[in-house]
Design a protein around this motif. Sequence first.
Motif, PDB file in Angstrom:
ATOM      1  N   ILE A   1       0.889  -1.223  -0.034  1.00 28.30           N
ATOM      2  CA  ILE A   1       0.236  -0.015   0.104  1.00 28.30           C
ATOM      3  C   ILE A   1       0.934   1.157  -0.105  1.00 28.30           C
ATOM      4  CG2 ILE A   1      -1.542   1.193   1.383  1.00 28.30           C
ATOM      5  CD1 ILE A   1      -2.695  -1.116   2.575  1.00 28.30           C
ATOM      6  N   LEU A   2       0.609   2.140  -0.943  1.00 31.52           N
ATOM      7  CA  LEU A   2       1.568   3.315  -1.104  1.00 31.52           C
ATOM      8  C   LEU A   2       0.640   4.667  -0.255  1.00 31.52           C
ATOM      9  CD1 LEU A   2       4.099   3.743  -2.541  1.00 31.52           C
ATOM     10  CD2 LEU A   2       2.965   4.888  -4.592  1.00 31.52           C
ATOM     11  N   ILE A   3       1.497   5.437   0.370  1.00 34.60           N
ATOM     12  CA  ILE A   3       0.779   6.434   1.041  1.00 34.60           C
ATOM     13  C   ILE A   3       1.389   7.789   0.217  1.00 34.60           C
ATOM     14  CG2 ILE A   3       0.817   7.960   3.168  1.00 34.60           C
ATOM     15  CD1 ILE A   3       0.969   5.533   4.848  1.00 34.60           C
ATOM     16  N   THR A   4       0.603   8.532  -0.415  1.00 36.57           N
ATOM     17  CA  THR A   4       1.070   9.650  -1.189  1.00 36.57           C
ATOM     18  C   THR A   4       0.347  10.938  -0.918  1.00 36.57           C
ATOM     19  OG1 THR A   4      -0.765   9.700  -2.832  1.00 36.57           O
ATOM     20  CG2 THR A   4       1.126   8.102  -3.142  1.00 36.57           C
ATOM     21  N   ASN A   5       0.981  12.119  -1.164  1.00 37.82           N
ATOM     22  CA  ASN A   5       0.426  13.198  -1.110  1.00 37.82           C
ATOM     23  C   ASN A   5      -0.489  13.518  -2.509  1.00 37.82           C
ATOM     24  OD1 ASN A   5       1.432  14.530   1.346  1.00 37.82           O
ATOM     25  ND2 ASN A   5       3.384  14.516   0.231  1.00 37.82           N
TER      26      ASN A   5
ATOM     27  N   GLU B   1      -3.231  -0.904  -3.421  1.00 40.08           N
ATOM     28  CA  GLU B   1      -4.032   0.318  -3.221  1.00 40.08           C
ATOM     29  C   GLU B   1      -2.958   1.323  -2.919  1.00 40.08           C
ATOM     30  OE1 GLU B   1      -6.345   2.126  -4.393  1.00 40.08           O
ATOM     31  OE2 GLU B   1      -7.818   0.732  -3.682  1.00 40.08           O
ATOM     32  N   TYR B   2      -3.432   2.779  -3.294  1.00 44.65           N
ATOM     33  CA  TYR B   2      -2.650   3.869  -2.663  1.00 44.65           C
ATOM     34  C   TYR B   2      -3.872   4.478  -1.881  1.00 44.65           C
ATOM     35  CZ  TYR B   2      -5.073   6.797  -6.348  1.00 44.65           C
ATOM     36  OH  TYR B   2      -6.051   7.440  -6.975  1.00 44.65           O
TER      37      TYR B   2
ATOM     38  N   VAL C   1      -4.135  10.697   6.018  1.00 42.30           N
ATOM     39  CA  VAL C   1      -4.774   9.519   6.186  1.00 42.30           C
ATOM     40  C   VAL C   1      -5.862   9.587   7.009  1.00 42.30           C
ATOM     41  CG1 VAL C   1      -4.414   6.930   6.512  1.00 42.30           C
ATOM     42  CG2 VAL C   1      -2.312   8.383   5.499  1.00 42.30           C
ATOM     43  N   ASN C   2      -7.050   8.907   6.858  1.00 42.49           N
ATOM     44  CA  ASN C   2      -7.967   8.837   7.614  1.00 42.49           C
ATOM     45  C   ASN C   2      -8.027   7.368   8.027  1.00 42.49           C
ATOM     46  OD1 ASN C   2     -10.944   7.469   7.691  1.00 42.49           O
ATOM     47  ND2 ASN C   2     -11.452   9.801   7.746  1.00 42.49           N
ATOM     48  N   PRO C   3      -8.044   7.170   9.541  1.00 39.47           N
ATOM     49  CA  PRO C   3      -8.007   5.815  10.197  1.00 39.47           C
ATOM     50  C   PRO C   3      -8.800   4.661   9.721  1.00 39.47           C
ATOM     51  CG  PRO C   3      -8.042   7.932  11.752  1.00 39.47           C
ATOM     52  CD  PRO C   3      -8.323   8.279  10.443  1.00 39.47           C
ATOM     53  N   ASP C   4     -10.241   5.293   9.340  1.00 43.29           N
ATOM     54  CA  ASP C   4     -11.185   4.302   8.977  1.00 43.29           C
ATOM     55  C   ASP C   4     -10.644   3.680   7.588  1.00 43.29           C
ATOM     56  OD1 ASP C   4     -12.708   4.367  11.101  1.00 43.29           O
ATOM     57  OD2 ASP C   4     -13.842   6.028  10.413  1.00 43.29           O
ATOM     58  N   GLU C   5     -10.155   4.735   6.758  1.00 45.52           N
ATOM     59  CA  GLU C   5      -9.856   4.105   5.382  1.00 45.52           C
ATOM     60  C   GLU C   5      -8.724   3.365   5.395  1.00 45.52           C
ATOM     61  OE1 GLU C   5      -8.398   6.078   1.284  1.00 45.52           O
ATOM     62  OE2 GLU C   5      -8.321   7.566   3.004  1.00 45.52           O
ATOM     63  N   LEU C   6      -7.778   3.728   6.317  1.00 43.34           N
ATOM     64  CA  LEU C   6      -6.497   2.945   6.478  1.00 43.34           C
ATOM     65  C   LEU C   6      -6.899   1.597   6.958  1.00 43.34           C
ATOM     66  CD1 LEU C   6      -3.371   2.609   6.681  1.00 43.34           C
ATOM     67  CD2 LEU C   6      -3.491   3.678   8.739  1.00 43.34           C
ATOM     68  N   LEU C   7      -7.529   1.374   8.049  1.00 45.06           N
ATOM     69  CA  LEU C   7      -8.125   0.076   8.523  1.00 45.06           C
ATOM     70  C   LEU C   7      -8.663  -0.606   7.603  1.00 45.06           C
ATOM     71  CD1 LEU C   7      -8.282  -1.791  11.033  1.00 45.06           C
ATOM     72  CD2 LEU C   7     -10.382  -0.618  11.609  1.00 45.06           C
ATOM     73  N   ALA C   8      -9.610  -0.221   6.847  1.00 46.93           N
ATOM     74  CA  ALA C   8     -10.412  -0.981   5.644  1.00 46.93           C
ATOM     75  C   ALA C   8      -9.569  -1.563   4.527  1.00 46.93           C
ATOM     76  CB  ALA C   8     -11.808  -0.087   5.200  1.00 46.93           C
ATOM     77  N   THR C   9      -8.701  -0.654   4.241  1.00 49.79           N
ATOM     78  CA  THR C   9      -7.714  -1.077   3.020  1.00 49.79           C
ATOM     79  C   THR C   9      -6.719  -1.879   3.696  1.00 49.79           C
ATOM     80  OG1 THR C   9      -7.849   1.483   2.346  1.00 49.79           O
ATOM     81  CG2 THR C   9      -6.022   0.054   1.504  1.00 49.79           C
TER      82      THR C   9
END
Length: 453
Positions: A79-83, A100-101, A106-114
């Motif tokens: 999983i890539l974290i980007t600006n 996914e990116y 980063v939203n916590p719920d989005e991170l957890l679901a991903t």
Amino acid sequence: MSKGNILLIEDDLTYSKIIKTFLEKHGFNITSTTKISDAYALIEKEKFNLVITDYRLPDGTGMEVLENIIAKNAEIRVILITNYSDIRTAVKSMKLGAFEYITKPVNPDELLATVQEALKAKPKPKETPKISDPVAPKPKSSIYVIGRSPSAVQLEQYISLVAPTEMSVMVLGESGTGKEFVSKRIHEKSKRSSGPFVAIDCGALSKELAGSELFGHVKGAFTGALENKTGSFELANNGTIFLDEIGNLSYEVQIKLLRAIQERKIKKIGGNKDIPVDVRIIVATNEDLSELAKKGEFREDLFHRLNEFSLKATPLRERVEDLFHYADIFLTDANKNLEKDVTGFSEEVKEIFKNYGWPGNLRELKNIIKRAVLLTGEGDIQKEALPVDLMLPQNSSSQTNGSKDLKSSFEEQEKAMIIKTLNEVKHNKSKAAKILNIDRKTLYNKLEKYGID
């Protein structure tokens, strides 16, 4: 009991600690590091199910991490974290194999679901076709949605016109505009539809291995060639081969490709036997190949062979009529995948969508809607569920309507990014060039261009 072993590569220590603590609270085992070199050492020692990496790191980029893992540890998801300034890179990462990116903040719920989705997904290791493979697997029918805009309707008319012929087709368009979907559509409407469709991303092929991937090799042809390999051309026999980012092929491979087209024969690397192939070629590019041909960077004779018929996949910002047509489709898909009951988009959200420039095109639209559905749960999507970058003036469609405005906007962002990076590395130009993923000569040219001391 741990739900999975995750390696986090993030050089912002505060950010890293927040993510680590949050995921550990949800039962994941997290190992964190700030450098790519340390990450590689950890991957050698320990077994990880997932790697979460920031894009910009002190000793390289998240894209380099992705490419390394795909080559050596394909069972690990990334999983890539980007600006948002890196959105085009994020889109490219998906093509190269990222699960996914997600974007900062980063939203916590989005991170957890991903993360949960990534760990549930079955790994897709890279398989090397054996010489005994008779043909490549036939593709399942692609989910192709015809747009409603005049350009989309015309594109479908052109596809219907050229598909039954044997002409080579060049599909032009920006990243994320669906060039591979267009190519599959041509194949499925052609007389070769019962044959294989083999897609190759030339941008992901190293210069050393491109010839082997396309044409195959015999055992012992080079160091590491431990067995015979069937190349993509042979796998695509009696079908269609799709070569994405064709401009990335080396001059030597271009010569071999021209021979394959002209003579309908290939020769494996290290082999001395001609193998007949009956393949239709469709290529895609977001570069101006005619200009590259004039400069001698792409063979002109090959360009004319490939460009018997050209199609353009129009960027999303230029076909507003299709925006909500696709948005509704992506909303339905996201509701189904995430088990939510989101009914639509608020008027405010619709206005934001209309004014946004969509640099990542359909892929970006799909990801933003998926994220918004996750955060909304039920009812209409509201402004608060969207990334804040969509509301920034520099990201509006008005900034991308004219080539002059687009160039100006891009140059302002590029200049700001260079200055920020130089400050972060205390003006060490070698480090800055590495972080920006450009060579030193290019960096010096840009410093001169923008008047940066």
